[in-house]
Design a protein around this motif. Structure first.
Motif, PDB file in Angstrom:
ATOM      1  N   THR A   1       0.746  -1.113   0.046  1.00 43.12           N
ATOM      2  CA  THR A   1      -0.142  -0.062   0.049  1.00 43.12           C
ATOM      3  C   THR A   1       0.757   1.330  -0.058  1.00 43.12           C
ATOM      4  O   THR A   1       0.607   2.212  -0.719  1.00 43.12           O
ATOM      5  N   ARG A   2       1.829   1.121   0.766  1.00 38.71           N
ATOM      6  CA  ARG A   2       2.585   2.534   0.801  1.00 38.71           C
ATOM      7  C   ARG A   2       3.520   2.730  -0.437  1.00 38.71           C
ATOM      8  O   ARG A   2       3.836   3.875  -0.832  1.00 38.71           O
ATOM      9  N   LEU A   3       3.919   1.652  -0.984  1.00 40.20           N
ATOM     10  CA  LEU A   3       4.598   1.487  -2.335  1.00 40.20           C
ATOM     11  C   LEU A   3       3.744   1.885  -3.488  1.00 40.20           C
ATOM     12  O   LEU A   3       4.345   2.461  -4.558  1.00 40.20           O
ATOM     13  N   HIS A   4       2.400   1.367  -3.498  1.00 37.43           N
ATOM     14  CA  HIS A   4       1.899   1.697  -4.923  1.00 37.43           C
ATOM     15  C   HIS A   4       0.384   2.212  -4.449  1.00 37.43           C
ATOM     16  O   HIS A   4      -0.225   2.701  -5.566  1.00 37.43           O
ATOM     17  N   GLY A   5       0.023   2.521  -3.264  1.00 30.60           N
ATOM     18  CA  GLY A   5      -1.028   3.291  -2.993  1.00 30.60           C
ATOM     19  C   GLY A   5      -2.463   2.613  -2.919  1.00 30.60           C
ATOM     20  O   GLY A   5      -3.164   2.867  -2.560  1.00 30.60           O
TER      21      GLY A   5
ATOM     22  N   LEU B   1      -0.365   5.444 -12.426  1.00 27.65           N
ATOM     23  CA  LEU B   1      -1.076   4.364 -11.320  1.00 27.65           C
ATOM     24  C   LEU B   1      -2.475   4.302 -11.848  1.00 27.65           C
ATOM     25  O   LEU B   1      -3.011   3.169 -11.661  1.00 27.65           O
TER      26      LEU B   1
ATOM     27  N   PRO C   1      -6.059   5.538  -6.445  1.00 28.55           N
ATOM     28  CA  PRO C   1      -5.807   4.627  -5.542  1.00 28.55           C
ATOM     29  C   PRO C   1      -6.385   5.257  -4.070  1.00 28.55           C
ATOM     30  O   PRO C   1      -6.796   4.446  -3.289  1.00 28.55           O
ATOM     31  N   THR C   2      -6.611   6.487  -4.030  1.00 26.27           N
ATOM     32  CA  THR C   2      -7.429   6.851  -2.788  1.00 26.27           C
ATOM     33  C   THR C   2      -8.668   7.281  -3.123  1.00 26.27           C
ATOM     34  O   THR C   2      -9.447   7.584  -2.202  1.00 26.27           O
TER      35      THR C   2
ATOM     36  N   LEU D   1      -0.834   9.720   0.591  1.00 27.71           N
ATOM     37  CA  LEU D   1      -0.138   8.769  -0.324  1.00 27.71           C
ATOM     38  C   LEU D   1       0.910   9.511  -1.390  1.00 27.71           C
ATOM     39  O   LEU D   1       2.113   9.042  -1.470  1.00 27.71           O
TER      40      LEU D   1
ATOM     41  N   ALA E   1       4.005   9.543   0.831  1.00 29.76           N
ATOM     42  CA  ALA E   1       4.692   8.462   0.708  1.00 29.76           C
ATOM     43  C   ALA E   1       5.476   8.138  -0.521  1.00 29.76           C
ATOM     44  O   ALA E   1       6.592   7.647  -0.384  1.00 29.76           O
ATOM     45  N   LEU E   2       4.681   8.373  -1.707  1.00 28.08           N
ATOM     46  CA  LEU E   2       5.291   8.225  -2.968  1.00 28.08           C
ATOM     47  C   LEU E   2       6.437   9.128  -3.084  1.00 28.08           C
ATOM     48  O   LEU E   2       7.418   8.902  -3.815  1.00 28.08           O
TER      49      LEU E   2
ATOM     50  N   LEU F   1      -1.934   3.861   7.127  1.00 33.02           N
ATOM     51  CA  LEU F   1      -1.187   2.815   6.444  1.00 33.02           C
ATOM     52  C   LEU F   1       0.107   3.497   5.439  1.00 33.02           C
ATOM     53  O   LEU F   1       0.872   2.874   5.122  1.00 33.02           O
ATOM     54  N   TYR F   2      -0.600   4.587   5.079  1.00 31.38           N
ATOM     55  CA  TYR F   2       0.538   5.233   4.017  1.00 31.38           C
ATOM     56  C   TYR F   2       1.675   5.916   4.616  1.00 31.38           C
ATOM     57  O   TYR F   2       2.449   6.434   4.108  1.00 31.38           O
TER      58      TYR F   2
END
Lengths: 449, 449
Positions: free
Chosen positions: A375-379, B78, B109-110, B148, B151-152, B178-179
């Motif tokens: 999740t952290r890497l790809h969302g 993504l 993703p979000t 997110l 994180a990215l 989680l992010y």
């Protein structure tokens, strides 16, 4: 540095128009279903009272390719073809020479691969005049898929939902209701079996077993209704091949081929959907590992026995030979509800028996950790079921690192975990030791009030 | 009969590489921000203490096209380009001669369009060495997007989340966690302002106002931190044009042009993203209606005044001229949390003032009914915010039917409603009259225990 992913798309015109049926390519066919009373092959009448005729026809078909009806294709276009992604960020994080790809089935309107079969079943049922499809659901992934399919194809849907989930996890219930389905807690007042269980224990939490028994009772009392299965049956795996066939086209488009095909297995529709299209290559001698990722708490293929058993935990449905933990086995309340099933789909069991599938199993906490990493890497937040596949992929990629092997790993991102955020929250809070039973006891009286 | 949708895709190569900046094309530029103390134009120092320099540079830029940095494009891949759908099933249901299209931003993703700007902001902040971005969030859509993006892009993210949502709607909080973001309830113990409010009322439910005030206090005490906005600012609308530009390409691909562009408006990043790319056409005399769909309970553009007001409800941030209900206005606790904002983005306010935008507002119950109708027909569950746009589209399509006009309606499907299923469940149960305040009183003590 490149971005988190590379994305390989198919155009609308490249959507597969046929499902792949592995049966004619197998060394031996899967065994027939047995009547649970006589233990003889189930009669046509026995099967037809339960299942739409078109699906019985697909169950043991020897046609290698089965055309997807146009209205099903039209509905697939809501979200198909789905992307295949290369997980560049995960590769970097693991510092592995392996290439990791995932087929993204989490973008369907109901959130998982389940809709691929639900649409086919609802359409075919409607075609032969069936008024209503009845099914069981645990956490609700399959129930949501069938509810939507019924709404799109014009078939009523009745879902018996495990009573504890009905009250504790109402989100998927609400979604089924929005689609217009009738959702009933199991056990419940609607069937004789349900009333009997509630008389014994008014707080009975229910199980897949109670939900299947009530579904079958309902179907047997209503001539216009049939039972619908979200996994297990050969025809369900057939319908799911649409995503494996897409993945194959996408890999071919970039000149890649899989060394590992990885999917979580509850019953097998997910692994079947991804891997069956490559079974002929494997039988022809290609080195492809097909890997089933299972929960340690319900490791059907890792620890089960190859024998005849009942497909449903209550024992009223047909018997068939497969890997099983025993239909009386009650898996502990892990969060990957979709993997809490005692037996493998017969086709998956047969492939395992023939040595064509490798099974690995994982503890829940390491699975959630893998889900968080992804999740952290790809969302994208994976369902706990999908996180089992990711856990296996991380292990395999690390093995590739240790052996300095540049392998290609392809896994099924079978569903999103947005409606499982409560479980992830418990993981973050390290509260996973609070069992669902305790939560249930705390919740049911209030919900019933 | 054709299926539920037609889908118009763009290839990866067709992803826009530039954002569209409407400012040079406007009859007059939007007004400067004012310092809330002096009421003079905010100084460079005032702005730079709050906001990354690159974003200040974009805020009043006169460049018509702004290149999207490569790492932002990589992250867009993504989920972008996103599909444009023709809503055939809705057209049939309404029996309208109008053609209805929707741009699907719910697949990020979000879960919403918010990520389009979050990625840009996090990348640009990181480029100038900013360690941490701080933001406020209500229900959590924007907080998830920034978490997110951080994180990215490698930026810490701190989110002050309205205290009632923090405890009552923990799903999006878990996703932010989680992010890797730090999520704090507002008011909370982390700031002087928060401690003061809790001392007065330990059960203070919080508001966007308290969250913004605490965010700004945090930024002012931490030199490596800056404040990040999910809407309002011109640069946010700039980033969101990526989806309007895609929609324009997709319509051109099938030879269509919009007569109506419809989006829900809380502040305006969604409507801006969709409609700004067509403003020059409208200014050149083309007949295009740009329609803002608002909640009746917070109808900023329908009922607000055009005047100078504070961008944040606490009054510590800059002032600017726009449509506003007054920064002290506390909207009732409707479920479309993203639309509970007192003022319009200045660019949207200006377009409304110039007569370029029409506003319509709707009661919550009719909005949920529209959301349910769409869900049954197309499978995708819209966020309550998005359901406002659908409600407006149904009204417009019915007007087209009455006038026998074959118009083209395009709306923004800004986000999915999977994490709003609790609200839909209340709607199904006709329990919407239970106010969030009551729910809060029932929940907070237990959550705090």
């Amino acid at each position: 540095m490149r971005g988190p992913v590379e994305r390989i798309d198919l155009s609308a015109a490249e959507l597969p128009t046929r499902w792949y049926n592995v049966i004619p390519d197998l060394p031996c066919p899967p065994e027939q279903y047995l009547d649970p009373v006589t233990r003889e092959p189930a009669t046509e009448d026995f099967m037809q009272a339960l299942t739409p005729r078109a699906l019985i026809g697909q169950e043991f078909s020897l046609e290698r390719w089965v055309g997807i009806p146009a209205p099903v294709l039209d509905a697939y276009r809501l979200w198909r073809p789905t992307p295949l992604y290369r997980a560049l960020a995960l590769e970097r994080e693991l510092d592995t020479p392996a290439e990791i790809y995932f087929k993204f089935e989490g973008g369907s309107p109901t959130g998982s691969h389940k809709l691929n079969s639900a649409l086919a079943q609802a359409y075919l049922a409607r075609q032969e005049g069936i008024r209503c499809l009845v099914t069981d659901t645990g956490a609700g992934q399959w129930g949501c898929a069938l509810a939507l399919a019924g709404a799109l194809m014009g078939v009523e849907v009745v879902v018996y939902m495990v009573r504890s989930s009905y009250f504790q996890k109402p989100y998927r219930r609400h979604l089924m209701e929005l689609y217009g389905a009738t959702v009933l807690p199991s056990p419940g007042e609607d069937t004789e079996f349900g009333r009997q269980l509630l008389a014994e224990d008014p707080d009975h939490p229910g199980s897949e077993g109670t939900a299947v028994s009530e579904s079958i009772e309902r179907v047997r009392r209503d001539e216009g209704a049939r039972f619908s299965m979200g996994a297990f049956a050969n025809h369900v795996l057939l319908h799911q091949t649409v995503f494996g066939l897409e993945a194959r086209q996408q890999l071919e488009q970039i000149g890649a081929r899989p060394d590992y095909l990885v999917a979580s297995v509850g019953c097998g529709s997910n692994l079947g959907g991804l891997a069956l299209p490559w079974v002929p290559d494997k039988l022809a001698g290609e080195e492809i590992e097909i890997v089933a990722a299972e929960p340690a708490a319900c490791a059907t293929l890792t620890k089960g026995e190859w024998r005849e058993d009942s497909a449903d935990s209550s024992g009223v449905g047909p018997l068939v030979r497969t890997y099983t933990l025993g239909h009386e086995f009650v898996p502990p309340p892990i969060h990957a509800g979709g993997l809490r099933y005692h037996g493998a789909a017969p086709l998956i069991g047969l492939l395992r028996h023939e040595g064509l599938i490798e099974a690995r199993c994982y503890e829940q906490s390491t699975v959630f950790e893998a889900g968080r990493t992804f999740t952290r890497l790809h969302g994208m937040l994976p369902a706990p079921e999908t996180a089992h596949a990711i856990r296996a992929v991380i292990e395999i990629a690390n093995e590739c690192s240790a052996r300095h092997e540049k392998k290609t790993i392809v896994f099924s991102y079978s569903g999103h975990g947005l409606l499982d955020l409560g479980a992830y929250g418990e993981f973050i809070g390290s509260e996973l030791e609070v069992s669902a039973d305790e939560a249930l006891r705390a919740t049911l009286p209030a919900a019933n009030a």
